[in-house]
Write a protein that holds these residues in place. Structure first.
Motif, PDB file in Angstrom:
ATOM      1  N   UNK A  34      28.894 -36.868 -48.527  1.00 37.44           N
ATOM      2  CA  UNK A  34      28.829 -36.394 -47.145  1.00 37.44           C
ATOM      3  C   UNK A  34      28.319 -37.491 -46.216  1.00 37.44           C
ATOM      4  N   UNK A  35      29.037 -37.689 -45.116  1.00 35.32           N
ATOM      5  CA  UNK A  35      28.664 -38.723 -44.145  1.00 35.32           C
ATOM      6  C   UNK A  35      27.413 -38.291 -43.383  1.00 35.32           C
ATOM      7  N   UNK A  36      26.396 -39.172 -43.390  1.00 35.30           N
ATOM      8  CA  UNK A  36      25.131 -38.860 -42.737  1.00 35.30           C
ATOM      9  C   UNK A  36      24.813 -39.796 -41.564  1.00 35.30           C
ATOM     10  N   UNK A  37      25.418 -40.969 -41.595  1.00 36.52           N
ATOM     11  CA  UNK A  37      25.190 -41.920 -40.498  1.00 36.52           C
ATOM     12  C   UNK A  37      26.414 -42.814 -40.351  1.00 36.52           C
ATOM     13  N   UNK A  38      26.754 -43.120 -39.086  1.00 33.76           N
ATOM     14  CA  UNK A  38      27.877 -44.013 -38.778  1.00 33.76           C
ATOM     15  C   UNK A  38      27.452 -44.978 -37.679  1.00 33.76           C
ATOM     16  N   UNK A  39      27.731 -46.282 -37.886  1.00 32.58           N
ATOM     17  CA  UNK A  39      27.483 -47.207 -36.785  1.00 32.58           C
ATOM     18  C   UNK A  39      27.019 -48.585 -37.190  1.00 32.58           C
ATOM     19  N   UNK A  40      26.055 -49.101 -36.425  1.00 37.40           N
ATOM     20  CA  UNK A  40      25.536 -50.452 -36.624  1.00 37.40           C
ATOM     21  C   UNK A  40      24.429 -50.461 -37.675  1.00 37.40           C
ATOM     22  N   UNK A  41      24.145 -51.651 -38.196  1.00 35.76           N
ATOM     23  CA  UNK A  41      23.058 -51.804 -39.161  1.00 35.76           C
ATOM     24  C   UNK A  41      21.716 -51.722 -38.445  1.00 35.76           C
ATOM     25  N   UNK A  42      21.617 -52.410 -37.321  1.00 37.08           N
ATOM     26  CA  UNK A  42      20.396 -52.375 -36.499  1.00 37.08           C
ATOM     27  C   UNK A  42      20.769 -52.731 -35.072  1.00 37.08           C
ATOM     28  N   UNK A  43      19.792 -52.983 -34.217  1.00 34.29           N
ATOM     29  CA  UNK A  43      20.078 -53.190 -32.801  1.00 34.29           C
ATOM     30  C   UNK A  43      20.015 -54.644 -32.335  1.00 34.29           C
ATOM     31  N   UNK A  44      20.066 -55.591 -33.278  1.00 33.37           N
ATOM     32  CA  UNK A  44      20.102 -56.996 -32.870  1.00 33.37           C
ATOM     33  C   UNK A  44      20.853 -57.819 -33.908  1.00 33.37           C
ATOM     34  N   UNK A  45      22.133 -58.035 -33.651  1.00 34.29           N
ATOM     35  CA  UNK A  45      22.936 -58.782 -34.618  1.00 34.29           C
ATOM     36  C   UNK A  45      22.536 -60.249 -34.676  1.00 34.29           C
ATOM     37  N   UNK A  46      22.061 -60.773 -33.553  1.00 35.62           N
ATOM     38  CA  UNK A  46      21.851 -62.211 -33.447  1.00 35.62           C
ATOM     39  C   UNK A  46      20.619 -62.709 -34.202  1.00 35.62           C
ATOM     40  N   UNK A  47      19.527 -61.940 -34.119  1.00 39.26           N
ATOM     41  CA  UNK A  47      18.266 -62.411 -34.712  1.00 39.26           C
ATOM     42  C   UNK A  47      17.547 -61.265 -35.408  1.00 39.26           C
ATOM     43  N   UNK A  48      17.441 -61.322 -36.720  1.00 40.45           N
ATOM     44  CA  UNK A  48      16.756 -60.244 -37.454  1.00 40.45           C
ATOM     45  C   UNK A  48      15.288 -60.102 -37.078  1.00 40.45           C
ATOM     46  N   UNK A  49      14.689 -61.157 -36.573  1.00 38.85           N
ATOM     47  CA  UNK A  49      13.274 -61.098 -36.175  1.00 38.85           C
ATOM     48  C   UNK A  49      13.063 -60.324 -34.886  1.00 38.85           C
ATOM     49  N   UNK A  50      14.155 -60.090 -34.141  1.00 38.09           N
ATOM     50  CA  UNK A  50      14.055 -59.361 -32.874  1.00 38.09           C
ATOM     51  C   UNK A  50      14.545 -57.924 -32.981  1.00 38.09           C
ATOM     52  N   UNK A  51      14.802 -57.462 -34.194  1.00 33.18           N
ATOM     53  CA  UNK A  51      15.257 -56.083 -34.391  1.00 33.18           C
ATOM     54  C   UNK A  51      14.112 -55.108 -34.118  1.00 33.18           C
ATOM     55  N   UNK A  52      14.405 -54.065 -33.352  1.00 27.36           N
ATOM     56  CA  UNK A  52      13.401 -53.030 -33.090  1.00 27.36           C
ATOM     57  C   UNK A  52      13.854 -51.647 -33.569  1.00 27.36           C
ATOM     58  N   UNK A  53      15.151 -51.522 -33.874  1.00 32.97           N
ATOM     59  CA  UNK A  53      15.691 -50.257 -34.384  1.00 32.97           C
ATOM     60  C   UNK A  53      16.509 -50.551 -35.644  1.00 32.97           C
ATOM     61  N   UNK A  54      16.073 -49.990 -36.775  1.00 34.32           N
ATOM     62  CA  UNK A  54      16.736 -50.218 -38.060  1.00 34.32           C
ATOM     63  C   UNK A  54      17.553 -48.979 -38.423  1.00 34.32           C
ATOM     64  N   UNK A  55      18.711 -48.844 -37.807  1.00 34.11           N
ATOM     65  CA  UNK A  55      19.488 -47.613 -37.909  1.00 34.11           C
ATOM     66  C   UNK A  55      19.849 -47.233 -39.344  1.00 34.11           C
ATOM     67  N   UNK A  56      20.504 -48.139 -40.060  1.00 30.28           N
ATOM     68  CA  UNK A  56      20.947 -47.821 -41.422  1.00 30.28           C
ATOM     69  C   UNK A  56      19.763 -47.596 -42.351  1.00 30.28           C
ATOM     70  N   UNK A  57      18.775 -48.448 -42.242  1.00 30.76           N
ATOM     71  CA  UNK A  57      17.580 -48.335 -43.079  1.00 30.76           C
ATOM     72  C   UNK A  57      16.848 -47.033 -42.814  1.00 30.76           C
ATOM     73  N   UNK A  58      16.693 -46.675 -41.554  1.00 33.23           N
ATOM     74  CA  UNK A  58      16.004 -45.427 -41.205  1.00 33.23           C
ATOM     75  C   UNK A  58      16.766 -44.213 -41.736  1.00 33.23           C
TER      76      UNK A  58
END
Length: 218
Positions: free
Chosen positions: A167-191
């Motif tokens: 069953x599909x539970x989440x669709x979309x991006x991995x997080x909210x900053x593709x350019x720099x992992x150090x600037x990520x503030x929302x971890x969509x897939x992980x959350x």
């Protein structure tokens, strides 16, 4: 009179050919519209299983992972700058969650005739170069990505096994900053995966995937 009959016959034949050509053209347009109008999955839908060739030459299906509780399905590729930016993070997702029942399954949806960098041999080389810890599958014939509704690379679909169904539970991006992992503030897939592991509902179920368009043969 004879010339008139010949002219009328020619007109009738011409109209017939025009009608056939028009019907054939309309059918081609219809076929293209059918492909482009594939809706894809929504959150809550059951994701169908598939059988795709891995970089080791073996065919892989979701049903092969008997102990999995779900999957992090990522449509990605070799050439896309966005996909390259996320490769290390995809590896980290697999290392973190595979042992907890949510392995990464990566699928390359691109047509190698359109983008040669995404050919099968290039997939093998890229996986070896980056040290992929997960299956990297070729969507030969481009039949799977339309089922999911993937439009970008990368594009993530988090699935959970429920009563034998994915069953599909989440669709979309991995997080909210593709350019720099150090600037990520929302971890969509992980959350999303963390919530599923805890038995909690996923709060953010859908985001906009940021990446390259999937390369389709015209």
């Amino acid at each position: 009179m004879k010339n008139l009959k010949i002219l009328m016959t020619a007109c009738i034949v011409g109209l017939g050919l025009l009608s056939f050509t028009a019907k054939d053209h309309d059918r081609n347009i219809s076929q293209k519209m059918d492909v482009s109008s594939v809706k894809g999955y929504e959150v809550g839908d059951e994701a169908a299983d598939f059988k795709l060739k891995n970089i080791d030459g073996k065919m892989v299906s979701l049903s092969d992972f008997k102990s999995a509780k779900g999957f992090i399905v990522v449509f990605t590729c070799n050439h896309c700058p966005y996909a390259k930016k996320y490769e290390d993070r995809i590896i980290e997702l697999d290392k973190k969650y595979k042992a907890q029942g949510y392995p990464v399954i990566a699928i390359n949806p691109n047509d190698p005739n359109v983008q040669p960098e995404d050919g099968y041999q290039q997939m093998i080389e890229r996986a070896k170069q980056k040290g992929f810890t997960f299956p990297y599958l070729a969507d030969e014939g481009q039949k799977i990505y339309p089922q999911y509704g993937a439009t970008k690379t990368p594009h993530v679909f988090v699935l959970k096994k429920e009563n034998g169904k994915n069953i599909v539970k989440y669709i979309g991006a991995i997080d909210n900053n593709y350019d720099n992992p150090n600037d990520v503030s929302e971890y969509y897939a992980q959350d999303a995966v963390n919530a599923l592991i805890k038995g909690e509902p996923v709060k953010m179920t859908k985001t906009v995937a940021i990446g390259c368009t999937i390369k389709v043969k015209k």
